[in-house]
Write a protein that holds these residues in place. Sequence first.
Motif, mmCIF file in Angstrom:
data_model
loop_
_atom_site.group_PDB
_atom_site.id
_atom_site.type_symbol
_atom_site.label_atom_id
_atom_site.label_comp_id
_atom_site.label_asym_id
_atom_site.label_seq_id
_atom_site.Cartn_x
_atom_site.Cartn_y
_atom_site.Cartn_z
ATOM 1 N N UNK A 182 27.421 35.916 31.852
ATOM 2 C CA UNK A 182 28.621 35.103 31.669
ATOM 3 C C UNK A 182 29.651 35.531 32.711
ATOM 4 N N UNK A 183 30.031 34.571 33.562
ATOM 5 C CA UNK A 183 30.963 34.907 34.642
ATOM 6 C C UNK A 183 31.931 33.758 34.859
ATOM 7 N N UNK A 184 32.992 34.041 35.567
ATOM 8 C CA UNK A 184 33.977 33.028 35.925
ATOM 9 C C UNK A 184 33.772 32.627 37.391
ATOM 10 N N UNK A 185 34.495 31.605 37.809
ATOM 11 C CA UNK A 185 34.438 31.160 39.197
ATOM 12 C C UNK A 185 34.771 32.314 40.139
ATOM 13 N N UNK A 186 34.071 32.374 41.271
ATOM 14 C CA UNK A 186 34.254 33.366 42.339
ATOM 15 C C UNK A 186 33.794 34.769 41.942
ATOM 16 N N UNK A 187 33.164 34.881 40.753
ATOM 17 C CA UNK A 187 32.645 36.185 40.343
ATOM 18 C C UNK A 187 31.249 36.414 40.915
ATOM 19 N N UNK A 188 30.785 37.652 40.785
ATOM 20 C CA UNK A 188 29.424 38.014 41.209
ATOM 21 C C UNK A 188 28.701 38.680 40.054
ATOM 22 N N UNK A 189 27.393 38.641 40.136
ATOM 23 C CA UNK A 189 26.571 39.413 39.206
ATOM 24 C C UNK A 189 25.318 39.879 39.943
ATOM 25 N N UNK A 190 24.596 40.819 39.338
ATOM 26 C CA UNK A 190 23.451 41.437 40.011
ATOM 27 C C UNK A 190 22.149 41.023 39.338
ATOM 28 N N UNK A 191 21.136 40.723 40.194
ATOM 29 C CA UNK A 191 19.783 40.451 39.724
ATOM 30 C C UNK A 191 18.856 41.359 40.531
ATOM 31 N N UNK A 192 18.312 42.342 39.849
ATOM 32 C CA UNK A 192 17.512 43.369 40.544
ATOM 33 C C UNK A 192 18.361 43.974 41.667
ATOM 34 N N UNK A 193 17.901 43.879 42.910
ATOM 35 C CA UNK A 193 18.646 44.470 44.028
ATOM 36 C C UNK A 193 19.514 43.452 44.745
ATOM 37 N N UNK A 194 19.651 42.254 44.188
ATOM 38 C CA UNK A 194 20.365 41.190 44.873
ATOM 39 C C UNK A 194 21.725 40.944 44.237
ATOM 40 N N UNK A 195 22.677 40.551 45.072
ATOM 41 C CA UNK A 195 24.008 40.177 44.614
ATOM 42 C C UNK A 195 24.093 38.656 44.612
ATOM 43 N N UNK A 196 24.562 38.083 43.468
ATOM 44 C CA UNK A 196 24.705 36.643 43.341
ATOM 45 C C UNK A 196 26.193 36.320 43.233
ATOM 46 N N UNK A 197 26.686 35.479 44.146
ATOM 47 C CA UNK A 197 28.104 35.103 44.142
ATOM 48 C C UNK A 197 28.227 33.648 43.714
ATOM 49 N N UNK A 198 29.111 33.418 42.722
ATOM 50 C CA UNK A 198 29.335 32.073 42.186
ATOM 51 C C UNK A 198 30.503 31.451 42.950
ATOM 52 N N UNK A 199 30.168 30.508 43.854
ATOM 53 C CA UNK A 199 31.164 29.896 44.721
ATOM 54 C C UNK A 199 32.007 28.860 43.987
#
Length: 851
Positions: free
Chosen positions: A705-722
């Motif tokens: 659960x994230x807000x706009x412009x936040x990031x979260x991690x999946x394994x070794x990858x960074x996911x940015x919500x544009x």
Amino acid sequence: MINTLVGNLGHFLVIVSFVTALVSSAAYFQAVQTQNDLLKNKSWVRFARIVFLIHGLSITAVVGTLFYMIYNHLYEYHYVWSHSSDHLPVYYMISCFWEGQEGSFLLWIFWHVVLGFVLMATNKFWEAPVMSIFALVQAFLASMILGVVIFQIKIGSDPFILLRDAMPDIPVFTKGSPIYNPNFVPEDGNGLNPLLQNYWMVIHPPTLFLGFATTLIPFAYCIAGLWLRKYKDWIRPALPWALFSGAVLGLGILMGGYWAYETLNFEGYWNWDPVENAVYVPWLVLVATIHTMIAFKKNNAALKSAIILTIATFVLILYATFLTRSGVLGNASVHSFTDLGLSGQLLIYLLSFTFLSAGLLIFRWKDIPGTNQEVSMYSREFWIFMGATVLCLAGFQVLLTTSIPVFNAIAESMGFLLNMALPVDQVAHYTKFQFWAAVLVAFLSGTGQFFWWKKIDRENLFNAMVYPLIFTLLISAAWIALGNLKNFQFMLLLSASIYTVVSNSSILVGLFKKKSFKLSGGAIAHIGLGMMLLGILFSSGYSSVISKNTTGRLYSTEFTNEMNEDNVLLWYNQPTIMGDYQVTYKGAHLQAKGFPHYVKKSALIPTEDPYWVLALENIDYQGKTYFEKGDSIEIYPENTFYEVEYRSENGRVFSLFPRAQVNPQMGLLASPDIRRQFSKDLYTHVSSIIDPAQEREWSEMEEHKIALKDTFFVNDYVVHFEGVTRMNSDKLIQLTSSDVGIEANLKVFGRDKIHPLHPKFLIRDQQQVARIPDASEDLGMRITLLNINPQSGEFTFGVETTQKDYIIMKAVEKPLINVLWIGTLVLMLGFGLAIYRRYTEFVKMRNKGLE
């Protein structure tokens, strides 16, 4: 509704063709018997021609009928159902025609019809005896597709039999079964063997069977010569046909080799399979026959050899037919025909012509002219006999080993077990004998030409050979030194091959100086032979595996040591160093109808129909858009093509697309893709893949659960919500005025690049929620927009992961293989010139009334 009319017509025409072949043979026989009575002779010949014409028309109609059934998908017929299917292109429907035994027999018979008409039109003097034999052979062949039962004995296999008659025991055709339906017609056919779905299978079988058919002509002339006691006269009209037969049969064999090279993954073009051997042996004997027929023109000593070898060639063709179609090979061959109950009939066919021809030869033997003249070592005849002997011995060695299953079957029929086994390593077994035959043939074909064109004796033998030998030694020495050749046997074959090219080239130059180009066929053919031997030597003896496993890890304990050592594992979009190349697996592709290249599988959405997909994006090629997003595309789903990008050290980039198919009965069927260069081929094929029919296993969904412009991690990858974008209606997703759709814009930061993902969230009619995930093959990741909370501004994303796509691949460099293929063309050119020369000689003699 079952269409029985077409099948009944086809079967009737087969019976007509069989009867007319017998009647025509008998009529021509009577014409020979009445040759002293001109009126009766002409009457019988005229009648025989008319009957053979009816035979030819009926066979042509049978061919048309069977192809009509295949083209129109009449699956109520067993042959059509067994070998074709709805989605085959027309050119593969042609291959369906001769995939089965009945169709291939029919192709053979058709070629005999064509050749018979040519013989009737070109040689009136020999027409009656030759066509009597010709038509008799046709009757035997036509009986193979007759499909009748007489006195409980089945004669032939009917290509027009209905499925319900061919398979009466399956439930749908069994009375009393709950699903009994005698008029059942399958919706689709079994399809064409995937290995035969290659353009070479459209042209290779017709060429090979034309070669089979042409061997009958020299045989028929030879038997006619013995029959009429014209022991010498038959050779002149038979020689052009023997040359034509040698060219076509040789070309058919080489086409089969090229098909194997392009289609199979054993990394070669010849595997010494029993079916390959069964055709190779009669061709060797046929080439020996041609040389003895040429030698006869200068010396009667070759006449008896020419007769024996001409008969042997045709008998060996019949033996090859028996081997490949009787089922006697069992599992010894990967592409022999299954037994259709014709083994006894084939054996009768073989033994009939063997004993008839051998009996006639023995009966006439004392009358055949010979010579008491001793053959000198310095005569052309001696060298031709030597060459013919080597060819026959090479053929006998192959024949002896290939016939081991026959020997076992004979012993078993006599009540005891022989239990002889074929060699475990067939390639090594045959090569150790055929290698020395190749060396001798190369040496003899180089030396024998000097004796053919020059008067050679002890004094000028050295003068004739000195310069070719010097050039050979210089070229061989340089090649051995620069190429770092260390194997003595390979050095020997290299020198012999270069010698035959050099010596025949010197003969060719002399003929050009004398402006005798039409006499150059033999020299050109021998140059082609030398080139072929060079190509075989280097492509087989010096091929190198460049896909070595340098990780030190085993891919699987179920793989052989060779597979673990000689293959490279490529993860999707992950560059790997392999020899002098950087290779990258770029994903799976499919073929689409109307598209000139391959379509990436990830750009397509499957539908319920496996032959139709939807375009997930625009499909472009070379700046042209062939399909737009949402278009329906017809595909060929059987085969998947795996793109492998190569980057060489000099910066050159190219892609290969090896093919693979997971077949339920045959397992993984892999075909290579080949990068062709003049000096070498880069041969690439896949050895293991993820089964495309198997559902991919995803991990349990992890929610973020994230807000706009936040990031979260999946394994070794960074996911940015544009952010999010409002969706518009398109061909894939139709939105109404009451529907709301948004698309999330995510950026996943990988090791070397950013991967955009766009999961979608739809609300239809203000109440139905639809979620469309987006996945990255590079990362093995799938993200779904699960929920949107307008009050808190939070977005809930579900993340699943899976194993990345991969292939295990093998790559081999095959040096100078194109010299083999060019040599093949040169050999065929030599045959063509020889055919033209001998045919013009025959025509001149015929016009003078001497033939």
